[in-house]
Design an enzyme around this catalytic site. Structure first.
Site, PDB file in Angstrom:
ATOM      1  N   PRO A 209       0.830  -1.216   0.000  1.00 47.60           N
ATOM      2  CA  PRO A 209       0.000   0.000   0.000  1.00 47.60           C
ATOM      3  C   PRO A 209       0.862   1.263   0.000  1.00 47.60           C
ATOM      4  CG  PRO A 209      -0.060  -1.061   2.161  1.00 47.60           C
ATOM      5  CD  PRO A 209       0.710  -1.977   1.257  1.00 47.60           C
ATOM      6  N   ASP A 210       0.322   2.366  -0.552  1.00 45.82           N
ATOM      7  CA  ASP A 210       1.047   3.637  -0.428  1.00 45.82           C
ATOM      8  C   ASP A 210       0.690   4.254   0.914  1.00 45.82           C
ATOM      9  OD1 ASP A 210      -1.453   4.771  -0.762  1.00 45.82           O
ATOM     10  OD2 ASP A 210      -1.034   5.697  -2.696  1.00 45.82           O
ATOM     11  N   PHE A 211       1.053   5.495   1.128  1.00 44.44           N
ATOM     12  CA  PHE A 211       0.801   6.127   2.434  1.00 44.44           C
ATOM     13  C   PHE A 211      -0.506   6.899   2.465  1.00 44.44           C
ATOM     14  CE2 PHE A 211       5.304   5.419   2.141  1.00 44.44           C
ATOM     15  CZ  PHE A 211       5.618   4.941   3.398  1.00 44.44           C
TER      16      PHE A 211
ATOM     17  N   ASP B 248      11.487  -0.260  -0.183  1.00 41.29           N
ATOM     18  CA  ASP B 248      11.119  -1.670  -0.371  1.00 41.29           C
ATOM     19  C   ASP B 248      12.134  -2.484  -1.166  1.00 41.29           C
ATOM     20  OD1 ASP B 248      10.644  -0.772  -3.005  1.00 41.29           O
ATOM     21  OD2 ASP B 248       8.486  -0.535  -2.660  1.00 41.29           O
TER      22      ASP B 248
ATOM     23  N   HIS C  85      15.086   7.905   1.262  1.00 45.16           N
ATOM     24  CA  HIS C  85      14.554   7.664   2.609  1.00 45.16           C
ATOM     25  C   HIS C  85      15.130   6.393   3.218  1.00 45.16           C
ATOM     26  CE1 HIS C  85      10.841  10.490   1.905  1.00 45.16           C
ATOM     27  NE2 HIS C  85      11.979  11.123   1.971  1.00 45.16           N
TER      28      HIS C  85
HETATM   29  P1  OAD Z   1       2.074   8.806  -0.973  1.00 46.23           P
HETATM   30  O1  OAD Z   1       1.180   7.739  -0.471  1.00 46.23           O
HETATM   31  O2  OAD Z   1       2.098  10.109  -0.271  1.00 46.23           O
HETATM   32  O3  OAD Z   1       1.726   9.111  -2.504  1.00 46.23           O
HETATM   33  C1  OAD Z   1       1.557   8.078  -3.429  1.00 46.23           C
HETATM   34  C2  OAD Z   1       0.972   8.683  -4.687  1.00 46.23           C
HETATM   35  O4  OAD Z   1       0.893   7.651  -5.671  1.00 46.23           O
HETATM   36  C3  OAD Z   1      -0.445   9.235  -4.510  1.00 46.23           C
HETATM   37  O5  OAD Z   1      -0.516  10.494  -5.154  1.00 46.23           O
HETATM   38  C4  OAD Z   1      -1.341   8.199  -5.226  1.00 46.23           C
HETATM   39  O6  OAD Z   1      -2.459   8.783  -5.853  1.00 46.23           O
HETATM   40  C5  OAD Z   1      -0.385   7.667  -6.270  1.00 46.23           C
HETATM   41  N1  OAD Z   1      -0.649   6.279  -6.699  1.00 46.23           N
HETATM   42  C6  OAD Z   1      -1.066   5.220  -5.978  1.00 46.23           C
HETATM   43  N2  OAD Z   1      -1.120   4.113  -6.715  1.00 46.23           N
HETATM   44  C7  OAD Z   1      -0.708   4.462  -7.962  1.00 46.23           C
HETATM   45  C8  OAD Z   1      -0.536   3.760  -9.193  1.00 46.23           C
HETATM   46  N3  OAD Z   1      -0.775   2.441  -9.290  1.00 46.23           N
HETATM   47  N4  OAD Z   1      -0.118   4.460 -10.272  1.00 46.23           N
HETATM   48  C9  OAD Z   1       0.135   5.793 -10.189  1.00 46.23           C
HETATM   49  N5  OAD Z   1      -0.005   6.512  -9.049  1.00 46.23           N
HETATM   50  C10 OAD Z   1      -0.417   5.857  -7.950  1.00 46.23           C
HETATM   51  O7  OAD Z   1       3.545   8.146  -1.063  1.00 46.23           O
HETATM   52  P2  OAD Z   1       4.926   8.904  -1.231  1.00 46.23           P
HETATM   53  O8  OAD Z   1       4.775  10.122  -2.058  1.00 46.23           O
HETATM   54  O9  OAD Z   1       5.923   7.890  -1.645  1.00 46.23           O
HETATM   55  O10 OAD Z   1       8.260   8.844   4.277  1.00 46.23           O
HETATM   56  O11 OAD Z   1       5.212   9.318   0.267  1.00 46.23           O
HETATM   57  C11 OAD Z   1       6.378  10.001   0.594  1.00 46.23           C
HETATM   58  C12 OAD Z   1       6.842   9.697   1.973  1.00 46.23           C
HETATM   59  O12 OAD Z   1       5.790   9.877   2.914  1.00 46.23           O
HETATM   60  C13 OAD Z   1       7.255   8.259   2.219  1.00 46.23           C
HETATM   61  O13 OAD Z   1       8.559   7.988   1.754  1.00 46.23           O
HETATM   62  C14 OAD Z   1       7.159   8.133   3.702  1.00 46.23           C
HETATM   63  C15 OAD Z   1       5.844   8.831   3.925  1.00 46.23           C
HETATM   64  O14 OAD Z   1       5.663   9.391   5.153  1.00 46.23           O
HETATM   65  C16 OAD Z   1       8.639   8.636   5.536  1.00 46.23           C
HETATM   66  O15 OAD Z   1       8.055   7.871   6.258  1.00 46.23           O
HETATM   67  C17 OAD Z   1       9.822   9.430   5.978  1.00 46.23           C
END
Ligand code: OAD
Ligand code: ZN
Length: 267
Positions: free
Chosen positions: A28-30, A104, A121
């Protein structure tokens, strides 16, 4: 802009990535509403979801991160077509640097070489004491996570909780991040994929390309992190909405790279 990829205009591409590119692998994303990690932490009773990855909170209550980590065995996931597209850029000598927020290690599974990778990170390769920074054994850390026990530093009089070498809020980014700025300054195309660009200083990177350098954002949603700045500098930001694996396949097909792409993809 895709034309520029096809006809070889771009030779020094910087690819910025975030959790969105690993979503199709099952991680999952964040920040996605509903499915993101931050929307699913109710049981930990956190004041802010980011506390889970905040160094002051970890020093106080390491058991929360350990419990969370127990649920994730990141070894079990495979790289996605988007990771393999970055690998293809590397093989075609078009990749200057992949700067990722992801920890990851799916880049390694797609054979993106360390020389072309900056894990801004941190990564899940080493472990350190959160208090005195002593390096501790990573496998022992993993065993403790699995057993639900806190691994403590063995330096005399310390006893701090051990954490993986991932950057928590309140910690500085690795030197490699600052070194990667050179690639950003010199790039002729910036591809941004799967990130909300919500976290600084990573989200400042698009500010540092040279005048007029094209930037493409491939993401489910637009981000407004740099638009005003881009406008001033004349940088052109193209937003391609949708899932990155789909967009990548379209780009590969538009460039006529299907055959080469199939070769780098796993069977
Ligand atoms: P986020 O969860 O903030 O953003 C992920 C982005 O990817 C969102 O804009 C989603 O809409 C998009 N997304 C999801 N699935 C997708 C797909 N299949 N294709 C295209 N886009 C998709 O994650 P990050 O930006 O990586 O740091 O978050 C940055 C940092 O925040 C992480 O490294 C982590 C977190 O807190 C720390 O913990 C220090
Ligand atoms: Zn210590």
């Amino acid at each position: 802009m895709i034309q520029g990829l096809k006809n070889g205009t771009y030779k020094k591409i910087v690819v910025l990535t975030g959790a969105g590119i690993s979503v199709s692998a099952g991680i999952p994303d964040f920040r996605s509403p509903g499915s993101g990690i931050y929307a699913n932490l109710q049981k930990y009773n956190l004041k802010r979801p980011e506390d889970l990855f905040t160094i002051s909170y970890f020093l106080e209550k390491p058991e929360v991160f350990y419990e969370f980590a127990k649920e994730f065995d990141l070894d079990s996931f495979d790289a996605t077509p988007t990771h393999f597209f970055i690998r293809l850029l590397q093989d075609k000598s078009l990749l200057s640097m992949n700067i990722t927020q992801n920890i990851d290690n799916l880049e390694a599974k797609a054979s993106i070489q360390d020389d072309f990778l900056c894990q801004a990170h941190g990564s899940l390769r080493n472990a350190f004491c959160a208090k005195c920074k002593k390096e501790m054994d990573f496998l022992t850390f993993k065993e403790h996570v699995k057993a639900g026990a806190i691994y403590r530093c063995n330096a005399a009089g310390c006893g701090g909780p051990v954490k993986p070498e991932i950057v928590f809020f309140g910690e500085s980014l690795p030197k490699s991040f600052f070194k990667s700025m050179k690639a950003v300054e010199e790039c002729d195309l910036m591809l941004v994929m799967g990130t909300a660009l919500a976290v600084s200083p990573f989200n400042q990177l698009p500010f540092f390309t040279s005048q007029g350098v094209h930037q493409i954002l491939i993401n489910r949603e637009n981000t407004n992190a740099t638009s005003a700045h881009d406008f001033e500098k004349g940088n052109y930001r193209l937003f391609v909405p949708g899932n990155c694996d789909d967009t990548i396949r379209k780009i590969v097909s538009d460039c006529g790279w299907e055959e080469e792409f199939e070769k780098v993809l796993p069977e």
